[in-house]
Design an enzyme around this catalytic site. Structure first.
Site, PDB file in Angstrom:
ATOM      1  N   HIS A   1       0.840  -1.080  -0.074  1.00  0.00           N
ATOM      2  CA  HIS A   1       0.077   0.019  -0.001  1.00  0.00           C
ATOM      3  C   HIS A   1       0.930   1.262   0.050  1.00  0.00           C
ATOM      4  CE1 HIS A   1      -3.624  -2.120   2.193  1.00  0.00           C
ATOM      5  NE2 HIS A   1      -4.148  -1.897   0.665  1.00  0.00           N
TER       6      HIS A   1
ATOM      7  N   CYS B   1      -2.910   0.727   9.672  1.00  0.00           N
ATOM      8  CA  CYS B   1      -3.752  -0.084   9.130  1.00  0.00           C
ATOM      9  C   CYS B   1      -5.100  -0.436  10.353  1.00  0.00           C
ATOM     10  CB  CYS B   1      -3.276  -1.435   8.713  1.00  0.00           C
ATOM     11  SG  CYS B   1      -1.850  -1.301   7.929  1.00  0.00           S
TER      12      CYS B   1
HETATM   13  C1  CIR Z   1      -4.474  -7.333   3.606  1.00  0.00           C
HETATM   14  O1  CIR Z   1      -3.741  -8.119   3.235  1.00  0.00           O
HETATM   15  O2  CIR Z   1      -5.483  -6.761   3.317  1.00  0.00           O
HETATM   16  C2  CIR Z   1      -4.387  -7.395   5.338  1.00  0.00           C
HETATM   17  N1  CIR Z   1      -3.779  -8.491   5.748  1.00  0.00           N
HETATM   18  C3  CIR Z   1      -3.272  -6.271   5.509  1.00  0.00           C
HETATM   19  C4  CIR Z   1      -3.791  -4.996   5.494  1.00  0.00           C
HETATM   20  C5  CIR Z   1      -2.857  -3.892   5.734  1.00  0.00           C
HETATM   21  N2  CIR Z   1      -3.695  -2.635   5.720  1.00  0.00           N
HETATM   22  C6  CIR Z   1      -3.037  -1.342   5.536  1.00  0.00           C
HETATM   23  O3  CIR Z   1      -1.886  -1.421   5.156  1.00  0.00           O
HETATM   24  N3  CIR Z   1      -3.560  -0.379   5.652  1.00  0.00           N
END
Ligand code: CIR
Length: 253
Positions: free
Chosen positions: A161, A248
């Protein structure tokens, strides 16, 4: 100043969440402890924390940041690009509606995840990633510009991201790693450069008088302190295993 934060407790299904890392399966008990410490750190920063209950149907639903983009004036509900995460938005809308009257929605075929959105004062950077497509990014840009914000779309090369590799601390200062160190879109900012071996520390969050950083990254911590910011360190091992960072785990507004 942030007044509010929304988080969601990880559920038992958390161990089945998405990942690209080879760090192994998360330990649920440890993840719960780390999440509790995260909540305590947020309280230390002076925000009101809304804690949503775990949602077993969505293993990744503790990563609430991806479900929305919140500004002081309005909210945008995202449309997560990961199919197993897309339905998470429905569990977030009631809580977001309790704070916001003006709500926009990213519509299919546009996809967008909040982890790809970096706010730098009145300017939003929108990462194009495997989760946020051009259609989703354009929809968000149009909403933001209509609301008198600036918006720039930034195609990502390697990072998962946008905010995996860059964070904004205020005072025109960013914490940058990898492809963002010399990126033309971020040339005008003062940069705290994260060395390759500490890349995970590029995802940190400024909340009021503190910057929350992951524990175990002494070079980056020192640089942030030297830039005049007070830090709180948190153990993040069980979230790192599922590609999650500090930003996140919350929606801050
Ligand atoms: C995913 O792959 O969507 C989750 N395991 C991790 C999301 C991380 N979110 C973020 O960086 N905002």
């Amino acid at each position: 100043m942030f007044k509010n934060v929304i988080v969601r407790t990880p559920g038992k299904s958390y161990i089945n969440g998405l990942t690209t890392s080879d760090l192994g399966a998360p330990d649920l008990e440890k993840a719960m402890e780390q999440h509790q410490a995260y909540i305590e750190a947020l309280k230390t920063c002076g925000v009101e924390v809304t804690i949503l209950p775990s949602n077993e149907d969505f293993p990744d639903s503790t990563f609430v940041e991806d479900t929305a983009v919140l500004t002081p004036e309005f909210a945008i509900i995202s449309n997560p690009g990961a199919p197993t995460r897309n339905g998470e938005i429905h569990g977030m809308i009631p809580s977001i509606k309790s704070f916001y009257g003006n709500i926009y929605y990213i519509q299919a075929p546009g996809t967008l995840e909040g982890g790809d959105i970096l706010q730098v004062d009145d300017h939003f950077y929108i990462g194009l990633s495997s989760r946020t497509n051009l259609e989703g990014a354009k929809q968000l840009k149009e909403i933001l510009e209509k609301e008198h914000y600036k918006a720039t779309i930034v195609p990502l090369e390697k990072f998962f991201h946008l905010k995996t590799g860059i964070s904004y601390l205020g005072n025109q200062t960013v914490v940058a790693a990898g492809e963002f160190i010399d990126h033309p879109d971020f040339i005008g900012y003062t940069k705290i450069i994260v060395p390759p071996e500490e890349e995970y520390a590029a995802n940190c969050i400024r909340i009021n008088d503190f910057v929350i950083i992951p524990a175990g990254y002494p070079i980056t911590k020192q640089k942030i302190n030297d830039a005049g910011f007070q830090t709180i360190e948190l153990e993040m091992s069980e979230f790192q295993k599922l590609d999650g960072g500090l930003s996140c785990l919350s929606l801050r507004f």
